[in-house]
Design an enzyme around this catalytic site. Structure first.
Site, mmCIF file in Angstrom:
data_model
loop_
_atom_site.group_PDB
_atom_site.id
_atom_site.type_symbol
_atom_site.label_atom_id
_atom_site.label_comp_id
_atom_site.label_asym_id
_atom_site.label_seq_id
_atom_site.Cartn_x
_atom_site.Cartn_y
_atom_site.Cartn_z
ATOM 1 N N ASP A 120 0.845 -1.198 0.000
ATOM 2 C CA ASP A 120 0.000 0.000 0.000
ATOM 3 C C ASP A 120 0.878 1.244 0.000
ATOM 4 O OD1 ASP A 120 -2.872 1.155 0.617
ATOM 5 O OD2 ASP A 120 -1.473 2.242 1.900
ATOM 6 N N TYR A 149 3.068 9.846 -0.383
ATOM 7 C CA TYR A 149 4.092 9.257 0.489
ATOM 8 C C TYR A 149 5.501 9.494 -0.078
ATOM 9 C CZ TYR A 149 0.197 6.520 2.560
ATOM 10 O OH TYR A 149 -0.981 6.120 3.146
ATOM 11 N N LYS A 186 -2.500 5.821 -4.508
ATOM 12 C CA LYS A 186 -3.587 6.784 -4.276
ATOM 13 C C LYS A 186 -3.301 8.117 -4.951
ATOM 14 C CE LYS A 186 -3.746 4.728 0.352
ATOM 15 N NZ LYS A 186 -2.368 4.584 0.820
ATOM 16 N N HIS A 209 -7.238 9.661 -2.329
ATOM 17 C CA HIS A 209 -6.668 9.553 -0.982
ATOM 18 C C HIS A 209 -7.544 10.192 0.097
ATOM 19 C CE1 HIS A 209 -2.516 9.154 1.108
ATOM 20 N NE2 HIS A 209 -3.458 9.091 2.011
HETATM 21 P P1 NDP Z 1 0.140 1.015 11.795
HETATM 22 O O1 NDP Z 1 -1.171 0.815 12.463
HETATM 23 O O2 NDP Z 1 0.589 0.056 10.783
HETATM 24 O O3 NDP Z 1 1.260 1.161 12.938
HETATM 25 C C1 NDP Z 1 2.614 1.409 12.651
HETATM 26 C C2 NDP Z 1 3.336 1.677 13.964
HETATM 27 O O4 NDP Z 1 3.255 0.523 14.806
HETATM 28 C C3 NDP Z 1 4.810 1.953 13.792
HETATM 29 O O5 NDP Z 1 5.199 2.816 14.853
HETATM 30 C C4 NDP Z 1 5.441 0.576 13.942
HETATM 31 O O6 NDP Z 1 6.784 0.702 14.358
HETATM 32 C C5 NDP Z 1 4.569 -0.027 15.033
HETATM 33 N N1 NDP Z 1 4.414 -1.492 14.929
HETATM 34 C C6 NDP Z 1 4.234 -2.241 13.828
HETATM 35 N N2 NDP Z 1 4.087 -3.537 14.142
HETATM 36 C C7 NDP Z 1 4.160 -3.616 15.483
HETATM 37 C C8 NDP Z 1 4.088 -4.694 16.412
HETATM 38 N N3 NDP Z 1 3.885 -5.950 16.008
HETATM 39 N N4 NDP Z 1 4.226 -4.410 17.735
HETATM 40 C C9 NDP Z 1 4.437 -3.131 18.170
HETATM 41 N N5 NDP Z 1 4.515 -2.073 17.338
HETATM 42 C C10 NDP Z 1 4.378 -2.311 16.000
HETATM 43 O O7 NDP Z 1 0.139 2.525 11.292
HETATM 44 P P2 NDP Z 1 0.034 3.320 9.950
HETATM 45 O O8 NDP Z 1 -0.619 4.576 10.311
HETATM 46 O O9 NDP Z 1 1.346 3.306 9.249
HETATM 47 O O10 NDP Z 1 -1.034 2.543 9.044
HETATM 48 C C11 NDP Z 1 -0.690 1.427 8.245
HETATM 49 C C12 NDP Z 1 -0.713 1.777 6.756
HETATM 50 O O11 NDP Z 1 -2.014 2.221 6.367
HETATM 51 C C13 NDP Z 1 0.183 2.948 6.351
HETATM 52 O O12 NDP Z 1 1.553 2.601 6.336
HETATM 53 C C14 NDP Z 1 -0.403 3.329 5.028
HETATM 54 O O13 NDP Z 1 0.009 2.424 4.021
HETATM 55 C C15 NDP Z 1 -1.891 3.191 5.338
HETATM 56 N N6 NDP Z 1 -2.476 4.485 5.805
HETATM 57 C C16 NDP Z 1 -3.390 5.115 4.998
HETATM 58 C C17 NDP Z 1 -3.927 6.323 5.345
HETATM 59 C C18 NDP Z 1 -4.905 6.989 4.448
HETATM 60 O O14 NDP Z 1 -5.219 8.176 4.657
HETATM 61 N N7 NDP Z 1 -5.447 6.295 3.443
HETATM 62 C C19 NDP Z 1 -3.555 7.012 6.610
HETATM 63 C C20 NDP Z 1 -2.622 6.249 7.428
HETATM 64 C C21 NDP Z 1 -2.137 5.034 7.022
HETATM 65 P P3 NDP Z 1 7.997 -0.148 13.686
HETATM 66 O O15 NDP Z 1 8.061 0.230 12.228
HETATM 67 O O16 NDP Z 1 9.184 0.323 14.458
HETATM 68 O O17 NDP Z 1 7.673 -1.604 13.908
#
Ligand code: NDP
Length: 302
Positions: free
Chosen positions: A47, A52, A81, A121
């Site tokens: 995604d 981004y 997006k 988006h």
């Molecule tokens: P997530 O819900 O995926 O959370 C990511 C965070 O959680 C990071 O800090 C990561 O740190 C941490 N993390 C990941 N796995 C674990 C785990 N198993 N245990 C503990 N911590 C963990 O957040 P996002 O907001 O990034 O959402 C996911 C995806 O959704 C985005 O990357 C994007 O592709 C999409 N998105 C779309 C949006 C939109 O407007 N359409 C808005 C926001 C997101 P670390 O990397 O250090 O593991």
């Protein structure tokens, strides 16, 4: 059923893998290696988004991952997006013609002939919103994208599309987790056959986005230990519990992690199921609107 092979229907010809790899906040320097590793451990959905600023690296990582693992292009589901342009931030909304060109530019940056899902988006396009949607319908007809949808749209935004007599979106990617369950929007989407895709599934974790500009304010970090207790009951991590909750509700999820252990862990959602009583208890954890960015009043058209 192995969740790594599970998918949800988006349209008659397109299924979206239940687990995808999120790439928001992964820099262009890190993203190719991250996507390559993600494909290596089993992710089959990437995604990304024009805004981004990492599509070229995502494309590079996909090509490397395909080669490493003897896969073909159609083994990987790719979402990108359109950035619609937001007058709130001094931008001009993209017109229909500009939207067609934006998709071409995304495909070029990704190095792909098509994407599996193309989304608007956000609803920030204002008076151009329906014209942007018209462009997405044309892109699907032209075979540039296999399915089309929106993101962060409320019922009111989707109703504009319906009122214009255009085909309805096939998916809406929204912030969905136990703190932001959006029951009315989900019911509306179900009624109209619009597939929910969940982003920021891990937002209730106290460590969510730690170290990044958009890390949680302290007041949102504090909370009870509800998810920790439930995760311990099932012998999984809180992250696994939150992702499993999304999938059990029928939502594709998009966990992002740059940490190899967590990247794998987020795929390991088999071997437990949240029981009905606990799913009911989680419904009571809803706090309303999301925290990744505000969708505002669901009845208000931006
Ligand atoms: P997530 O819900 O995926 O959370 C990511 C965070 O959680 C990071 O800090 C990561 O740190 C941490 N993390 C990941 N796995 C674990 C785990 N198993 N245990 C503990 N911590 C963990 O957040 P996002 O907001 O990034 O959402 C996911 C995806 O959704 C985005 O990357 C994007 O592709 C999409 N998105 C779309 C949006 C939109 O407007 N359409 C808005 C926001 C997101 P670390 O990397 O250090 O593991």
């Amino acid at each position: 059923m192995n969740i790594m092979n599970k998918s949800f229907s988006i349209n008659a010809a397109v299924n979206i893998p239940a687990i995808g790899f999120g790439t928001y906040l992964i820099t262009k320097d890190d993203v190719a290696a991250a996507v390559r590793s993600a494909i290596g451990v089993g992710y089959r959905h990437m995604d990304t988004a024009a805004v981004y600023d990492n599509e070229a690296g995502v494309g590079e990582g996909i090509r490397a991952g395909i080669k490493d693992n003897g896969l073909s292009r159609d083994d990987i589901f790719v979402t990108t997006k359109l950035w619609p342009g937001a007058s709130e931030w001094g931008e001009t909304a993209k017109t229909e013609v500009q939207t067609l060109a934006e998709c071409e530019m995304s495909l070029k940056r990704l190095g792909l002939d098509y994407v599996d899902l193309y989304l608007i988006h956000s609803p920030h396009g204002g008076s151009q919103r329906v014209n942007q949607w018209r462009a997405l319908v044309k892109l699907k007809q032209a075979g540039k994208v296999r399915s089309i949808g929106v993101s962060n749209f409320t019922e009111a935004h989707i109703e504009e599309i319906r009122a214009a007599g255009l085909p309805m979106p096939e998916a809406n990617q929204i912030e969905l987790h136990p703190w932001s369950q959006k029951p009315q929007l989900i019911a509306y989407m179900k009624q109209h056959g619009i597939a929910p895709i969940a982003y920021s599934s891990l937002a209730p974790l106290s460590t969510w986005r730690t170290g990044q500009d958009s890390a949680k304010p302290e007041d949102l970090k504090a909370g009870d230990n509800f998810f920790a207790v439930l995760a311990a009951k099932y012998g999984v991590t809180e992250a696994q519990l939150l992702l499993r909750w999304g999938i059990q509700n029928g939502y594709a999820v998009l966990p992002k992690s740059l940490n190899p252990v967590r990247m794998r862990q987020n795929l390991e959602l088999d071997g437990f199921a949240i029981d009905d009583a606990d799913m009911e208890a989680i419904i009571k954890m809803d706090r309303g609107g999301g925290i990744a960015w505000s969708m505002g009043d669901p009845t208000k058209v931006i």
